[in-house]
Design a protein around this motif. Structure first.
Motif, PDB file in Angstrom:
ATOM      1  N   MET A   1     -40.618  28.611 -30.288  1.00 55.93           N
ATOM      2  CA  MET A   1     -39.236  28.099 -30.987  1.00 55.93           C
ATOM      3  C   MET A   1     -39.731  26.668 -31.512  1.00 55.93           C
ATOM      4  O   MET A   1     -40.087  25.874 -30.623  1.00 55.93           O
ATOM      5  N   ARG A   2     -39.394  26.459 -32.669  1.00 54.30           N
ATOM      6  CA  ARG A   2     -39.502  25.109 -33.220  1.00 54.30           C
ATOM      7  C   ARG A   2     -38.454  24.438 -33.018  1.00 54.30           C
ATOM      8  O   ARG A   2     -37.355  24.791 -32.397  1.00 54.30           O
ATOM      9  N   SER A   3     -38.644  23.092 -32.868  1.00 50.61           N
ATOM     10  CA  SER A   3     -37.651  22.120 -32.618  1.00 50.61           C
ATOM     11  C   SER A   3     -37.169  21.091 -33.784  1.00 50.61           C
ATOM     12  O   SER A   3     -37.990  20.813 -34.658  1.00 50.61           O
ATOM     13  N   LEU A   4     -36.012  20.497 -33.555  1.00 49.08           N
ATOM     14  CA  LEU A   4     -35.517  19.652 -34.683  1.00 49.08           C
ATOM     15  C   LEU A   4     -34.843  18.605 -33.634  1.00 49.08           C
ATOM     16  O   LEU A   4     -33.815  18.747 -32.915  1.00 49.08           O
ATOM     17  N   VAL A 169     -35.793   6.006 -38.104  1.00 44.81           N
ATOM     18  CA  VAL A 169     -34.307   6.334 -38.563  1.00 44.81           C
ATOM     19  C   VAL A 169     -33.176   5.266 -38.672  1.00 44.81           C
ATOM     20  O   VAL A 169     -33.574   4.092 -38.091  1.00 44.81           O
ATOM     21  N   PHE A 170     -32.231   5.290 -39.419  1.00 45.47           N
ATOM     22  CA  PHE A 170     -31.499   4.193 -39.911  1.00 45.47           C
ATOM     23  C   PHE A 170     -29.991   4.509 -39.878  1.00 45.47           C
ATOM     24  O   PHE A 170     -29.405   3.690 -40.109  1.00 45.47           O
ATOM     25  N   VAL A 176     -34.668  15.058 -37.775  1.00 43.64           N
ATOM     26  CA  VAL A 176     -36.002  14.937 -38.005  1.00 43.64           C
ATOM     27  C   VAL A 176     -36.920  16.289 -37.392  1.00 43.64           C
ATOM     28  O   VAL A 176     -36.889  16.753 -36.238  1.00 43.64           O
ATOM     29  N   LEU A 177     -37.885  16.675 -38.427  1.00 47.82           N
ATOM     30  CA  LEU A 177     -38.681  17.683 -38.094  1.00 47.82           C
ATOM     31  C   LEU A 177     -39.660  17.374 -37.289  1.00 47.82           C
ATOM     32  O   LEU A 177     -40.073  16.238 -37.117  1.00 47.82           O
ATOM     33  N   GLU A 178     -40.679  18.360 -36.874  1.00 48.72           N
ATOM     34  CA  GLU A 178     -41.619  18.169 -35.918  1.00 48.72           C
ATOM     35  C   GLU A 178     -42.681  17.175 -36.586  1.00 48.72           C
ATOM     36  O   GLU A 178     -43.479  16.064 -35.933  1.00 48.72           O
ATOM     37  N   ASP A 179     -42.876  17.273 -37.799  1.00 53.69           N
ATOM     38  CA  ASP A 179     -43.924  16.347 -38.621  1.00 53.69           C
ATOM     39  C   ASP A 179     -43.368  14.883 -38.734  1.00 53.69           C
ATOM     40  O   ASP A 179     -44.237  14.177 -39.572  1.00 53.69           O
ATOM     41  N   GLY A 180     -42.080  15.050 -38.388  1.00 54.77           N
ATOM     42  CA  GLY A 180     -41.571  13.448 -38.658  1.00 54.77           C
ATOM     43  C   GLY A 180     -40.884  13.226 -39.998  1.00 54.77           C
ATOM     44  O   GLY A 180     -40.216  12.298 -40.330  1.00 54.77           O
ATOM     45  N   GLU A 181     -40.889  14.455 -40.881  1.00 54.98           N
ATOM     46  CA  GLU A 181     -39.737  14.279 -42.207  1.00 54.98           C
ATOM     47  C   GLU A 181     -38.437  14.294 -41.736  1.00 54.98           C
ATOM     48  O   GLU A 181     -38.039  15.014 -40.896  1.00 54.98           O
ATOM     49  N   LEU A 191     -31.164  20.633 -48.067  1.00 52.11           N
ATOM     50  CA  LEU A 191     -32.570  20.406 -48.028  1.00 52.11           C
ATOM     51  C   LEU A 191     -33.343  20.638 -46.820  1.00 52.11           C
ATOM     52  O   LEU A 191     -34.610  20.942 -46.766  1.00 52.11           O
ATOM     53  N   LEU A 192     -32.680  20.206 -45.590  1.00 55.95           N
ATOM     54  CA  LEU A 192     -33.607  20.695 -44.493  1.00 55.95           C
ATOM     55  C   LEU A 192     -33.662  22.102 -44.569  1.00 55.95           C
ATOM     56  O   LEU A 192     -34.676  22.516 -43.894  1.00 55.95           O
ATOM     57  N   GLU A 193     -32.595  22.890 -44.612  1.00 59.72           N
ATOM     58  CA  GLU A 193     -32.709  24.306 -44.463  1.00 59.72           C
ATOM     59  C   GLU A 193     -34.095  24.735 -45.486  1.00 59.72           C
ATOM     60  O   GLU A 193     -34.744  25.828 -45.006  1.00 59.72           O
ATOM     61  N   ARG A 194     -33.954  24.204 -46.598  1.00 58.04           N
ATOM     62  CA  ARG A 194     -35.256  24.643 -47.457  1.00 58.04           C
ATOM     63  C   ARG A 194     -36.505  24.321 -46.971  1.00 58.04           C
ATOM     64  O   ARG A 194     -37.465  25.087 -47.015  1.00 58.04           O
TER      65      ARG A 194
END
Length: 204
Positions: A1-4, A169-170, A176-181, A191-194
């Motif tokens: 399972m991916r993480s957020l 983060v500010f 934040v996605l696993e790749d840092g986005e 946009l996160l869901e997309r």
């Protein structure tokens, strides 16, 4: 399972407004949400931000306008100026971290704390209030309270704050996605869901 990774302030009205949709997105995309309460009293001065009382009157007025717009748009009732604010959030953060450490449900607890402020006007700086919310969300109140006052929990809170800074983060909430986005703000949840959907398609 991916993480957020979910960096939040436990008194953020924007985190409150995004809570239900975040849970729905995580369920739809089979994503595990890592709840990470952090100290924006440290993050703001390090990233050019200002706490609400120090912002210009125009910015404070626009913030209130936006809260009312989003509350109406999402059909989420809220108290715009809770009588319990301003309230320190460090203890609430430690309770959420304790839920994670003891095998509880930190996401459910964090979102219940947000609702306690923004709908119920409860003082989440009080141990008794947090113990009550813990019980209401299926946790063992005494266990969470004991872990919340463990010095290791404070160390974890400080480490999460430093981690957030190092990841860029500010503002709260930040997802934040696993790749840092980074997706900052509940108004970026679409946009996160997309992005999650695109990553699922790429992995298929």
């Amino acid at each position: 399972m991916r993480s957020l990774d979910y960096y939040l302030s436990l008194r953020s009205p924007w985190a409150f407004l995004g809570a239900r949709r975040l849970e729905e997105i995580a369920q739809r995309h089979r994503v595990k949400v890592a709840v990470k309460p952090v100290d924006f009293g440290v993050i703001f001065p390090a990233s050019g931000g200002l706490p609400l009382p120090k912002r210009a009157p125009q910015r404070q007025a626009y913030r209130m306008m936006e809260l009312k717009r989003w509350s109406a748009h999402l059909e989420i009732p809220m108290v715009f100026e809770p009588r319990c604010l301003p309230v320190p959030e460090e203890l609430a953060a430690r309770f959420v971290i304790a839920a994670e450490a003891t095998g509880g449900d930190p996401l459910r607890l964090a979102h219940a704390i947000l609702a306690a402020i923004w709908q119920q006007e409860r003082n989440v700086a009080e141990v008794g209030t947090l113990e009550a919310i813990a019980s209401e969300t299926g946790h063992h109140a005494n266990t969470l309270a004991a872990k919340a006052f463990d010095p290791e929990t404070q160390v974890r809170y400080e480490a999460l704050t430093q981690e957030a800074l190092e990841r860029g983060v500010f503002g709260a909430p930040s997802y934040v996605l696993e790749d840092g986005e980074i997706f900052w703000g509940q108004d970026r949840l679409d946009l996160l869901e997309r992005a999650l959907a695109e990553r699922s398609q790429s992995a298929a």
